[in-house]
Design a protein around this motif. Structure first.
Motif, PDB file in Angstrom:
ATOM      1  N   THR A  26       0.840  -1.204   0.000  1.00  0.00           N
ATOM      2  CA  THR A  26       0.000   0.000   0.000  1.00  0.00           C
ATOM      3  C   THR A  26       0.873   1.251   0.000  1.00  0.00           C
ATOM      4  O   THR A  26       0.858   2.033   0.949  1.00  0.00           O
ATOM      5  CB  THR A  26      -0.947   0.022   1.221  1.00  0.00           C
ATOM      6  OG1 THR A  26      -0.169  -0.108   2.428  1.00  0.00           O
ATOM      7  CG2 THR A  26      -1.954  -1.106   1.149  1.00  0.00           C
ATOM      8  N   PRO A  27       1.660   1.454  -1.065  1.00  0.00           N
ATOM      9  CA  PRO A  27       2.519   2.645  -1.109  1.00  0.00           C
ATOM     10  C   PRO A  27       1.697   3.899  -1.327  1.00  0.00           C
ATOM     11  O   PRO A  27       0.563   3.854  -1.816  1.00  0.00           O
ATOM     12  CB  PRO A  27       3.419   2.364  -2.323  1.00  0.00           C
ATOM     13  CG  PRO A  27       2.551   1.552  -3.228  1.00  0.00           C
ATOM     14  CD  PRO A  27       1.734   0.676  -2.313  1.00  0.00           C
ATOM     15  N   PRO A  28       2.261   5.065  -0.976  1.00  0.00           N
ATOM     16  CA  PRO A  28       1.539   6.323  -1.218  1.00  0.00           C
ATOM     17  C   PRO A  28       1.276   6.526  -2.714  1.00  0.00           C
ATOM     18  O   PRO A  28       2.060   6.092  -3.561  1.00  0.00           O
ATOM     19  CB  PRO A  28       2.493   7.389  -0.674  1.00  0.00           C
ATOM     20  CG  PRO A  28       3.418   6.659   0.239  1.00  0.00           C
ATOM     21  CD  PRO A  28       3.551   5.286  -0.324  1.00  0.00           C
ATOM     22  N   GLU A  29       0.182   7.195  -3.009  1.00  0.00           N
ATOM     23  CA  GLU A  29      -0.139   7.553  -4.392  1.00  0.00           C
ATOM     24  C   GLU A  29       0.301   8.993  -4.639  1.00  0.00           C
ATOM     25  O   GLU A  29      -0.152   9.908  -3.954  1.00  0.00           O
ATOM     26  CB  GLU A  29      -1.634   7.423  -4.647  1.00  0.00           C
ATOM     27  CG  GLU A  29      -2.055   7.838  -6.050  1.00  0.00           C
ATOM     28  CD  GLU A  29      -3.557   7.823  -6.257  1.00  0.00           C
ATOM     29  OE1 GLU A  29      -4.030   8.445  -7.237  1.00  0.00           O
ATOM     30  OE2 GLU A  29      -4.258   7.202  -5.424  1.00  0.00           O
ATOM     31  N   ILE A  30       1.201   9.178  -5.598  1.00  0.00           N
ATOM     32  CA  ILE A  30       1.691  10.515  -5.916  1.00  0.00           C
ATOM     33  C   ILE A  30       0.628  11.260  -6.713  1.00  0.00           C
ATOM     34  O   ILE A  30       0.190  10.799  -7.773  1.00  0.00           O
ATOM     35  CB  ILE A  30       3.003  10.447  -6.723  1.00  0.00           C
ATOM     36  CG1 ILE A  30       4.052   9.601  -5.991  1.00  0.00           C
ATOM     37  CG2 ILE A  30       3.528  11.865  -6.992  1.00  0.00           C
ATOM     38  CD1 ILE A  30       4.435  10.127  -4.642  1.00  0.00           C
TER      39      ILE A  30
END
Length: 219
Positions: free
Chosen positions: A153-157
């Motif tokens: 669940t990486p950050p969404e740029i």
């Protein structure tokens, strides 16, 4: 994650380092709580959240099931941090301010600049720029510190350029931990801002968290 093969050894190591980093902060806050009269606080944390075993990664993570163990220890660590901060901050305004000051100190201790060469303190320094000269580089460094769910669940740029980077979370694990213990997620964001502002103070960068969006920009 659907299978254990979905995490690389490098990502597993980065995740474990972030687990250890937040646990060291939690232990310091819990120790402060004990000094303030919460004599059984470590036992209470263990009972309500569980505990991550001491030791290096190869001693506490089963190589045959790294995702299973990292997921468990990530959740335990996020719960312990949330409960420690929430419970100690509720003791008094003085205790809450002490937590803020402690987080500011942690940020300053880990500054990456020519005048503060503390790269050995960064959980995943080998994967981050030596000195953050741009918001994008600062974002990469901040992500090497912050434990907010698993790598799936990486950050969404949202946008990035030479002067700023804006992102939003794709996971809710931090919010779930704070809700579990009756805390206000705005205080978590306040602590994150305190940490980031002090971390990047020598680099002319600022951090904001507003309406579910996070931003690092040039001053």
């Amino acid at each position: 994650m659907n299978s254990e093969q979905n995490i690389s050894p490098e990502k597993a190591f980065e995740q474990f380092n972030k687990i250890r980093f937040i646990n060291s902060i939690t232990d310091s806050i819990a120790n402060y709580g004990v000094q303030c009269g919460m004599t059984d606080f470590f036992d209470i944390l263990d009972m309500n959240c569980g505990a991550v075993p001491d030791g290096e990664m190869n001693q506490v993570i089963d190589p045959a099931a790294p995702v299973q163990f990292l997921s468990l220890y990530t959740k335990i660590s996020q719960d312990r941090f949330a409960m420690a901060v929430i419970q100690v901050a509720r003791l008094s305004p003085v205790c809450k301010n002490a937590i803020c000051q402690f987080i500011a100190d942690i940020g300053r201790q880990n500054q990456l600049s020519a005048g503060a060469p503390n790269t050995e303190n960064v959980p995943n320094a080998e994967h981050a720029p030596d000195i953050p000269n741009t918001p994008v580089q600062a974002f990469e460094i901040l992500q090497s510190f912050v434990l907010d769910g698993m790598p799936e669940t990486p950050p969404e740029i949202i946008c990035k350029n030479e002067t700023a980077i804006i992102w939003k979370k794709t996971g809710t694990s931090t919010e779930e931990s704070w809700q579990k213990f009756g805390g206000d997620i705005s205080f978590y964001n306040e602590l994150l801002k305190i940490f980031a502002d002090n971390l990047f103070e020598p680099n002319g960068l600022t951090f904001t968290a507003e309406n579910g969006l996070y931003k690092i920009a040039l001053k």
